[in-house]
Motif scaffolding. Structure first.
Motif, PDB file in Angstrom:
ATOM      1  N   THR A   1       0.834  -1.207   0.000  1.00 42.32           N
ATOM      2  CA  THR A   1       0.000   0.000   0.000  1.00 42.32           C
ATOM      3  C   THR A   1       0.863   1.249   0.000  1.00 42.32           C
ATOM      4  OG1 THR A   1      -1.711  -1.177   1.211  1.00 42.32           O
ATOM      5  CG2 THR A   1      -1.834   1.232   1.210  1.00 42.32           C
ATOM      6  N   PHE A   2       1.941   1.222   0.820  1.00 44.64           N
ATOM      7  CA  PHE A   2       2.860   2.355   0.901  1.00 44.64           C
ATOM      8  C   PHE A   2       3.560   2.576  -0.446  1.00 44.64           C
ATOM      9  CE2 PHE A   2       7.161   3.971   1.639  1.00 44.64           C
ATOM     10  CZ  PHE A   2       6.859   5.192   2.238  1.00 44.64           C
ATOM     11  N   ALA A   3       4.003   1.465  -1.053  1.00 45.24           N
ATOM     12  CA  ALA A   3       4.699   1.560  -2.343  1.00 45.24           C
ATOM     13  C   ALA A   3       3.765   2.119  -3.411  1.00 45.24           C
ATOM     14  CB  ALA A   3       5.217   0.187  -2.760  1.00 45.24           C
ATOM     15  N   ALA A   4       2.518   1.663  -3.416  1.00 37.15           N
ATOM     16  CA  ALA A   4       1.551   2.147  -4.401  1.00 37.15           C
ATOM     17  C   ALA A   4       1.300   3.640  -4.216  1.00 37.15           C
ATOM     18  CB  ALA A   4       0.241   1.369  -4.275  1.00 37.15           C
ATOM     19  N   ALA A   5       1.181   4.059  -2.951  1.00 30.75           N
ATOM     20  CA  ALA A   5       0.955   5.473  -2.656  1.00 30.75           C
ATOM     21  C   ALA A   5       2.144   6.311  -3.098  1.00 30.75           C
ATOM     22  CB  ALA A   5       0.697   5.658  -1.157  1.00 30.75           C
ATOM     23  N   LEU A   6       3.360   5.746  -2.862  1.00 29.78           N
ATOM     24  CA  LEU A   6       4.572   6.458  -3.257  1.00 29.78           C
ATOM     25  C   LEU A   6       4.634   6.638  -4.779  1.00 29.78           C
ATOM     26  CD1 LEU A   6       7.265   7.676  -2.301  1.00 29.78           C
ATOM     27  CD2 LEU A   6       8.288   5.407  -2.557  1.00 29.78           C
ATOM     28  N   LEU A   7       4.308   5.567  -5.499  1.00 30.79           N
ATOM     29  CA  LEU A   7       4.303   5.641  -6.965  1.00 30.79           C
ATOM     30  C   LEU A   7       3.283   6.652  -7.471  1.00 30.79           C
ATOM     31  CD1 LEU A   7       4.626   1.874  -7.891  1.00 30.79           C
ATOM     32  CD2 LEU A   7       6.312   3.660  -8.367  1.00 30.79           C
ATOM     33  N   LEU A   8       2.104   6.678  -6.847  1.00 29.22           N
ATOM     34  CA  LEU A   8       1.085   7.650  -7.234  1.00 29.22           C
ATOM     35  C   LEU A   8       1.564   9.067  -6.987  1.00 29.22           C
ATOM     36  CD1 LEU A   8      -2.183   5.934  -5.947  1.00 29.22           C
ATOM     37  CD2 LEU A   8      -1.606   6.443  -8.329  1.00 29.22           C
ATOM     38  N   GLY A   9       2.259   9.245  -5.864  1.00 30.66           N
ATOM     39  CA  GLY A   9       2.802  10.568  -5.531  1.00 30.66           C
ATOM     40  C   GLY A   9       3.829  11.023  -6.533  1.00 30.66           C
ATOM     41  N   VAL A  10       4.732  10.105  -6.927  1.00 28.33           N
ATOM     42  CA  VAL A  10       5.758  10.432  -7.926  1.00 28.33           C
ATOM     43  C   VAL A  10       5.104  10.760  -9.256  1.00 28.33           C
ATOM     44  CG1 VAL A  10       7.655   9.480  -9.296  1.00 28.33           C
ATOM     45  CG2 VAL A  10       7.585   9.090  -6.822  1.00 28.33           C
ATOM     46  N   ALA A  11       4.093   9.979  -9.618  1.00 31.22           N
ATOM     47  CA  ALA A  11       3.388  10.224 -10.877  1.00 31.22           C
ATOM     48  C   ALA A  11       2.717  11.584 -10.869  1.00 31.22           C
ATOM     49  CB  ALA A  11       2.345   9.132 -11.118  1.00 31.22           C
ATOM     50  N   ALA A  12       2.107  11.911  -9.730  1.00 31.40           N
ATOM     51  CA  ALA A  12       1.448  13.207  -9.605  1.00 31.40           C
ATOM     52  C   ALA A  12       2.446  14.344  -9.739  1.00 31.40           C
ATOM     53  CB  ALA A  12       0.718  13.308  -8.262  1.00 31.40           C
ATOM     54  N   MET A  13       3.634  14.177  -9.129  1.00 30.78           N
ATOM     55  CA  MET A  13       4.682  15.191  -9.248  1.00 30.78           C
ATOM     56  C   MET A  13       5.106  15.349 -10.697  1.00 30.78           C
ATOM     57  SD  MET A  13       7.073  14.391  -5.953  1.00 30.78           S
ATOM     58  CE  MET A  13       8.347  15.529  -6.498  1.00 30.78           C
ATOM     59  N   GLY A  14       5.161  14.216 -11.420  1.00 32.91           N
ATOM     60  CA  GLY A  14       5.550  14.263 -12.836  1.00 32.91           C
ATOM     61  C   GLY A  14       4.568  15.064 -13.656  1.00 32.91           C
ATOM     62  N   VAL A  15       3.271  14.900 -13.338  1.00 32.59           N
ATOM     63  CA  VAL A  15       2.245  15.648 -14.041  1.00 32.59           C
ATOM     64  C   VAL A  15       2.337  17.125 -13.692  1.00 32.59           C
ATOM     65  CG1 VAL A  15      -0.236  16.004 -14.260  1.00 32.59           C
ATOM     66  CG2 VAL A  15       0.697  13.683 -14.251  1.00 32.59           C
ATOM     67  N   ALA A  16       2.550  17.415 -12.411  1.00 27.65           N
ATOM     68  CA  ALA A  16       2.591  18.794 -11.938  1.00 27.65           C
ATOM     69  C   ALA A  16       3.798  19.526 -12.489  1.00 27.65           C
ATOM     70  CB  ALA A  16       2.606  18.822 -10.410  1.00 27.65           C
ATOM     71  N   LYS A  17       4.910  18.831 -12.684  1.00 26.45           N
ATOM     72  CA  LYS A  17       6.137  19.468 -13.138  1.00 26.45           C
ATOM     73  C   LYS A  17       6.478  19.010 -14.551  1.00 26.45           C
ATOM     74  CE  LYS A  17       8.127  20.091  -8.522  1.00 26.45           C
ATOM     75  NZ  LYS A  17       9.303  19.862  -7.651  1.00 26.45           N
ATOM     76  N   ALA A  18       5.618  19.387 -15.484  1.00 24.77           N
ATOM     77  CA  ALA A  18       5.849  19.040 -16.891  1.00 24.77           C
ATOM     78  C   ALA A  18       7.085  19.763 -17.391  1.00 24.77           C
ATOM     79  CB  ALA A  18       4.636  19.417 -17.720  1.00 24.77           C
TER      80      ALA A  18
END
Length: 265
Positions: free
Chosen positions: A7-24
């Motif tokens: 669950t923690f790993a999935a949340a971390l991956l989602l967070g990284v993905a979100a950062m990627g979207v935010a910082k195009a």
């Protein structure tokens, strides 16, 4: 414990993905690394200013793009685009079939006539007969160079190419050229300078040739970057509709720069 870690790993991956979207990644806007007033020029601090800078800033703001001005030598600006050193060319580049073999373009965003200028003490026009026996200066890798060779090559004594428009203008002022061909607005800006006022005046507009001069100026984009092209087209349409395009243009021109006869670089 494994479930918690997953669950923690999935949340971390989602967070990284979100950062990627935010910082195009920023969109690198290629402009010719030379003064080309009133379209693009560096000010005293080195910041790029001018009508095209204001225009693309408005388009990028409309489409929420992080755009960064990136100066590139004019004769290397298309290779810089195709090799991904820049992402977009916004540098008074005419839309032509020849260039479309290598890159794509946005919709037209301005279009102005092509002019001939020359010494004030000489009277002639902008036809092949008018330029008979004259040395004509043009900027390299522009539609003007192509046009001059096609229409004036048989009558002019020489078509001389320069790396920058400033160099051609300076040689005209120094008496090393008989005439210069370029975009009418850019040449008009030169004629307003002390150097231009002292030496030269407008001789006339060249005859239209859509095949060479194209339908106007567009933003150059890689053929595969269809999403970026769509965003730029949407931005152009939006600022044309909401009045921002006219608001910007009125700061620089007392006429409609969007229309006009075939044109520019």
């Amino acid at each position: 414990m494994k479930t918690v870690l997953k669950t923690f790993a999935a949340a971390l991956l989602l967070g990284v993905a979100a950062m990627g979207v935010a910082k195009a990644d920023p969109v690198k806007i290629g402009v010719a690394a030379e003064p080309y007033p009133p379209f693009t020029s560096p000010d005293a601090s080195g910041k790029w200013v001018g009508w095209e800078i204001d225009f693309i800033d408005a388009v990028c703001a409309e489409e929420k793009l992080d755009c960064v001005i990136t100066p590139v030598a004019w004769d290397g600006i298309i290779p810089a685009l195709t090799t991904k050193k820049i992402d977009l060319i916004v540098s008074s580049m005419s839309i032509t079939d020849e260039r479309k073999k290598t890159i794509d373009f946005s919709d037209k965003y301005y279009n102005t006539p092509t002019a001939i200028i020359g010494p004030k003490d000489q009277k002639f026009g902008a036809t092949p007969d008018d330029l008979k026996g004259k040395v004509l200066g043009v900027q390299v890798s522009t539609v003007h160079a192509v046009y001059a060779k096609k229409h004036f090559g048989a009558t002019a004594s020489e078509i001389k190419e320069y790396q920058t428009q400033d160099e051609a203008n300076n040689d005209l002022a120094a008496g090393r050229l008989d005439a210069v061909q370029a975009d009418s607005i850019a040449l008009g800006e030169f004629l307003k300078t002390d150097q231009g006022k002292a030496c030269c005046d407008l001789k006339g507009m060249v005859a239209p040739d859509d095949e060479v001069l194209g339908p106007g100026v567009g933003a150059g984009v890689r053929k595969e970057d269809t999403a970026l092209k769509e965003k730029i087209n949407a931005g152009i349409k939006a600022i044309r509709s909401n009045g921002k395009y006219d608001e910007i243009s009125k700061k620089y021109f007392d006429f409609d720069i969007y229309g006009g006869a075939p044109q520019s670089n």
